[in-house]
Scaffold this motif. Structure first.
Motif, PDB file in Angstrom:
ATOM      1  N   PRO A 311       9.702  16.695  15.143  1.00 32.71           N
ATOM      2  CA  PRO A 311       8.682  15.741  14.679  1.00 32.71           C
ATOM      3  C   PRO A 311       9.244  14.327  14.673  1.00 32.71           C
ATOM      4  CG  PRO A 311       8.856  17.634  13.203  1.00 32.71           C
ATOM      5  CD  PRO A 311      10.015  17.711  14.146  1.00 32.71           C
ATOM      6  N   SER A 375       1.894  24.142  19.893  1.00 30.85           N
ATOM      7  CA  SER A 375       1.417  22.783  20.091  1.00 30.85           C
ATOM      8  C   SER A 375       2.559  21.806  19.882  1.00 30.85           C
ATOM      9  CB  SER A 375       0.272  22.482  19.116  1.00 30.85           C
ATOM     10  OG  SER A 375      -0.064  21.112  19.153  1.00 30.85           O
ATOM     11  N   THR A 376       2.395  20.622  20.419  1.00 33.06           N
ATOM     12  CA  THR A 376       3.388  19.569  20.197  1.00 33.06           C
ATOM     13  C   THR A 376       2.970  18.656  19.050  1.00 33.06           C
ATOM     14  OG1 THR A 376       2.285  18.191  21.862  1.00 33.06           O
ATOM     15  CG2 THR A 376       4.133  19.567  22.608  1.00 33.06           C
ATOM     16  N   ASP A 377       1.863  18.985  18.392  1.00 35.06           N
ATOM     17  CA  ASP A 377       1.409  18.184  17.255  1.00 35.06           C
ATOM     18  C   ASP A 377       2.072  18.684  15.979  1.00 35.06           C
ATOM     19  OD1 ASP A 377      -0.261  16.699  18.877  1.00 35.06           O
ATOM     20  OD2 ASP A 377      -1.953  18.074  18.601  1.00 35.06           O
ATOM     21  N   TYR A 378       2.551  17.743  15.184  1.00 34.31           N
ATOM     22  CA  TYR A 378       3.204  18.078  13.919  1.00 34.31           C
ATOM     23  C   TYR A 378       2.399  17.431  12.794  1.00 34.31           C
ATOM     24  CZ  TYR A 378       6.928  18.982  17.251  1.00 34.31           C
ATOM     25  OH  TYR A 378       7.654  19.440  18.315  1.00 34.31           O
ATOM     26  N   GLU A 379       1.841  18.247  11.941  1.00 28.19           N
ATOM     27  CA  GLU A 379       0.993  17.751  10.864  1.00 28.19           C
ATOM     28  C   GLU A 379       1.854  17.407   9.650  1.00 28.19           C
ATOM     29  OE1 GLU A 379      -2.650  19.273   7.950  1.00 28.19           O
ATOM     30  OE2 GLU A 379      -1.782  20.622   9.451  1.00 28.19           O
TER      31      GLU A 379
END
Length: 919
Positions: A311, A375-379
């Protein structure tokens, strides 16, 4: 039972609005970033578990709900979660440290272990893979390792051992997931392997590693794990390497090999990266590492790289927690997970399952990410203060709360919906105090570098240039009722005032004046309103016992005028003040001191009109606020909210010394730093300083009123405060003294008919007080008499000349030392006034003592001193009917030299001179 029928997520269905407590924890902002954050549920229900101060928080992120596991009285030092995420074990640090095992499904504490390590607290804890056993390590100079079967109600561990100091401070421990009788712990320099059974235990300390061992710098150890191949163990290091431990040493012949784990030695060191490894875990058939750069890397059993998650702007990783549920595999594998397809066929399925688990990543700078591995999205789930939270302030008209911390982070929340609204970071400085103006337009912030910022209350943008007129950290900040003045106090004992003026058609803030008005720390500054108009008043209260009032109308640029300066305490230290509600014809200022006393001072003369016993919950009141009125049906019903060193509480007004009118709860065991109440009085917020949290408490005044009612009416609460109560020997003795005082006032030898009365003259109060063992100073005695004498003056215009037994008991309860006579305070006086003799004892020279009694404080005359000492020593001379003031002091002085040693210790003074019993 609740535990037997519990299911995941059930605890959020509990009704917490029916709590019988006056204050109920409603929400916690912030958490302890030095401990792990665990993922309890993932997917449709994203539930986290983390620690905030002494509370375990179960946080439903998507549902915006929290459930709090409360049972610890001290800050939680460590925690662990079972493999199935159901059982949570927590331990705290403090004088009465506890270990509590919780059911995370129902929120029920299923087991509490008391005195697990007597005299020490727990620094490391782990639960076995089968969730039957706990291992704990104490934090003392000599550490102790204990194994517990927590599912059985045993008070002692199954086995334990002490660790030698040369092993280093062992602060991490973990079980072998394939054998609950094996576990490993490590310090920064040593790794220890354990094997235990109920009748014995063995430990093996792995040989220390040096740069010469493998011709490589090892660094400091972080965490250790057992390899899933059941023969090896791994330890991460600060140099980015993994130490591989094995019971089979290829350099030794088979006949010299030792039984695992006693034969564990370092067989090799594997360089993984340059950055320090902070987290090391084994998950299914993968090795997972986290580092100081915020990178999470997956490796197979042979330490071959599989995948990377990183991230942006993530700090050093503190913990990783993987979901127990698997997400559906994607149709096309993302680039980040492609490398696992090259793994060997016997472990590829397990590796695939591992990379199909979402996980929670927490960092040491108080940020939590939810990572979906497809996914490459980090929440970013949480981003909280990473340093001490010192300030909290509530908006005067809206459901907004502002929180300031020493990392420079200022955040504003809508506390009704627990939604984050705005934030601003002030780099290279720390926020120390906050205050909204009464109209809600401005938010003022005081900083540790002495600067003051006036911000827009909504956007947090600066309304004017920052001010830099304080020489030290700004400790208090407040607005006047009309938002025309702003005042600050700083740690250099100065009060600074700013004024809102009209400049070029625009209203702006400018510096008015400052003054070094105290010579000890300033505890409070307080704005008020003039009784004969609408002009603001300003007061400051310091530990120098001075209450200072300023004349703002007469103050000009660079000249702050003082109207009045009054000493409000003789020996106690005042700590806080507030405007007392108008409950009578007189107006008062309420103060609280370090002796658990509250005082009502007349707003004009500052004369002490009443002294009252305050809440006694382990430490004095540090800050107080009048809770805004919430009952339109009874506008005269008022309450006080306060914080002590570690508690938050409520007090019913008017204060009268009744202990049942007050209630308090532990809020921040390491110390509460600030307090604020919502504009409608429904919520109270406390800031915890070094625990980096703010707690939101829901107010339940009905419960407090009920507790006060159950405590008894009229004199019942006060009788119960007497030794032995209403039927005790002390009360009967008090009655005897009270009626003997009546005889003295009418004359002992009179032949006239006596007037039977339930009152005694005010002049007899000192004699009766001293007869029952309370020895107030002359000033305290004068305050007592004046308190009774003028109690009806404002309403009826008359002075009271006598007192009855019930009022005398209340006077005694409220004025006597709250914690009784203390040998510790006497020893403290001898440390200040005395010197060390040849034996190393603190002593006061006899001549110096007599001189101090006659020349310092409330000075005694030579005759008074001679009479007191000869009487105390039981050598009162025969008077032959003469009055005591005709005693010959020279004869008393000679007697004093015979009876009192040349060097006096605190113990000699208390036992031999005063005749008091000491332990």
């Amino acid at each position: 039972s609740q535990v037997w029928e519990a299911t995941p997520g059930m605890l959020f269905q509990k009704d917490r609005d029916s709590s019988p407590h006056p204050l109920n924890l409603s929400w916690v902002f912030g958490y302890n970033s030095s401990l792990a954050v665990h993922s309890l549920m993932d997917g449709e229900d994203q539930v986290l578990l983390y620690v905030s101060s002494h509370t375990v928080v179960i946080h439903d992120v998507l549902g915006n709900r929290q459930y709090h596991l409360q049972g610890h009285a001290n800050v939680i030092s460590c925690l662990c979660v079972s493999e199935d995420k159901r059982w949570v074990a927590t331990a705290d640090r403090g004088p009465d440290a506890l270990i509590i095992i919780w059911d995370s499904f129902s929120g029920v504490p299923v087991r509490t272990i008391f005195e697990s390590h007597p005299g020490d607290w727990v620094c490391a804890i782990a639960i076995s893979h089968d969730a039957k056993y706990l291992v704990t390590i104490s934090a003392g100079a000599v550490q102790r390792v204990c194994v517990w079967r927590w599912t059985l109600p045993a008070e002692k561990p199954l086995c334990s051992t002490e660790l030698r100091p040369e092993f280093g401070y062992q602060d991490y421990v973990i079980f072998n997931p394939q054998d609950p009788h094996e576990f490993v712990s490590n310090s920064k320099t040593q790794v220890i392997f354990y094997l235990w059974v109920t009748t014995a235990r063995d430990e093996h300390v792995a040989s220390p590693l040096s740069p010469q061992t493998f011709k490589s710098v090892v660094g400091k150890f972080s965490q250790s794990v057992f390899h899933f191949n059941n023969s090896q163990a791994l330890t991460g290091t600060s140099t980015g390497k993994l130490v591989v431990w094995d019971a089979v040493d290829p350099r030794r012949p088979p006949e010299e090999q030792q039984v695992r784990p006693l034969g564990m030695i370092a067989t090799k060191i594997v360089p993984m990266q340059k950055e320090s490894l902070t987290v090391l875990q084994v998950l299914d058939s993968c090795i997972v590492t986290g580092d100081v750069k915020g990178h999470v890397k997956f490796y197979d059993g042979k330490l071959r790289f599989l995948s990377l998650y990183s991230p942006s702007k993530a700090g050093p990783i503190r913990s990783l927690s993987f979901s127990t549920t698997l997400r559906d595999p994607p149709d096309a594998s993302p680039a980040t997970s492609q490398p696992f397809l090259t793994s060997e066929s016997d472990s590829s399925n397990s590796v695939s399952l591992t990379l199909n688990r979402n996980f929670i990543l927490s960092t040491s700078d108080a940020t939590v990410f939810h990572v979906a591995t497809d996914s490459t999205d980090y929440e970013k789930v949480l981003e909280e203060a990473k340093q001490a939270v010192s300030a909290v302030a509530c908006h005067p008209q809206e459901t907004l709360v502002a929180v300031g911390s020493h990392c420079g982070l200022l955040k504003v929340w809508d506390y009704q919906h627990t939604q984050y609204l705005a934030s601003r970071i002030f780099p290279k400085t720390s926020i120390q105090c906050l205050s909204y103006d009464p109209k809600g337009h401005f938010l003022a912030a005081g900083f540790t570098d002495g600067s003051v910022h006036v911000l827009d209350a909504i956007s947090l943008q600066s309304s004017c240039q920052e001010f830099q007129f304080s020489q030290g950290a700004v400790t208090c900040i407040s607005f006047s009722h009309n938002s025309e003045y702003l005042a600050t106090a700083d740690e250099k004992y100065s009060v600074t005032v700013y004024k809102r003026v009209l400049h070029n058609g625009h209203r702006c803030w400018e510096h008015l004046a400052g003054l070094d008005s105290h010579y000890k720390p300033i505890r409070s500054i307080l704005f008020g309103v003039q009784s004969d108009g609408n002009k603001p008043r300003l007061l400051s209260l310091g530990e120098d016992r001075q209450l200072v009032e300023y004349d703002l109308s007469s103050s000009i640029k660079d000249h702050l005028v003082v109207t009045q300066r009054v000493q409000v305490e003789q020996s106690a230290v005042p700590l806080c003040l507030a405007w007392y509600p108008q409950l009578s014809t007189e107006a008062f200022i309420l103060t609280a001191n370090n002796c658990y006393k509250m005082k009502l001072l007349h707003t004009t003369t500052k004369m002490c009109r009443k002294t009252l016993l305050g809440p006694t919950y382990g430490s004095p009141l540090e800050k107080i606020q009048i809770l805004p009125t919430t009952s339109p049906a009874d506008p005269k019903q008022h309450y006080l909210v306060y914080i002590t060193k570690d508690k938050v509480g409520l007090q019913i007004l008017p204060v009268d010394g009744n202990p049942h009118k007050s209630s308090a709860f532990i809020c921040h065991p390491d110390g509460a730093s600030d307090l604020s109440s919502s504009y409608d009085g429904r919520y109270v917020f406390t800031a915890g300083g070094n625990d980096c949290t703010v707690m939101k408490w829901k107010v339940n005044l009905t419960a407090l009123d009920a507790a006060a009612f159950l405590g008894g009416e009229d004199m019942i609460p006060f009788y119960n405060l007497l030794d032995g109560g209403r039927e005790g020997e002390f009360f009967r003795e008090l009655e005897d003294y009270f009626y003997y005082a009546q005889l003295l006032s009418q004359g002992v030898e009179t032949l006239e008919d006596r007037q039977v009365s339930t009152h005694i003259p005010l002049e007899q109060i000192p004699s009766v007080m001293r007869a029952i063992g309370f020895y107030p100073s002359e000033e305290e005695m004068e305050e007592m008499i004046n308190e009774v004498k003028f109690s009806k003056y404002a309403d009826a215009g008359e002075e009271v000349t006598e007192i009855n037994l019930e009022d005398f008991i209340k006077l005694y309860i409220n004025h006597r030392p709250a914690l009784g006579l203390s040998m510790k305070s006497l020893q403290g006086a001898f440390r200040v006034l005395g010197y060390d003799n040849e034996k190393g004892d603190k002593v006061i020279d006899r001549a110096d003592l007599l001189s101090l009694l006659q020349c310092r404080g409330e000075q005694m005359t030579e005759d008074e001193l001679a009479l007191c000492l000869t009487t105390l020593l039981g050598r009162c001379p025969e008077t032959g009917g003469s009055e005591p003031d005709t005693y010959d002091p020279s004869g008393a002085a000679a007697l004093t030299e015979e009876e009192i040693p040349a060097e006096i210790t605190a113990e000699i003074f208390a036992a031999d001179i005063l005749g008091l019993p000491i332990a």
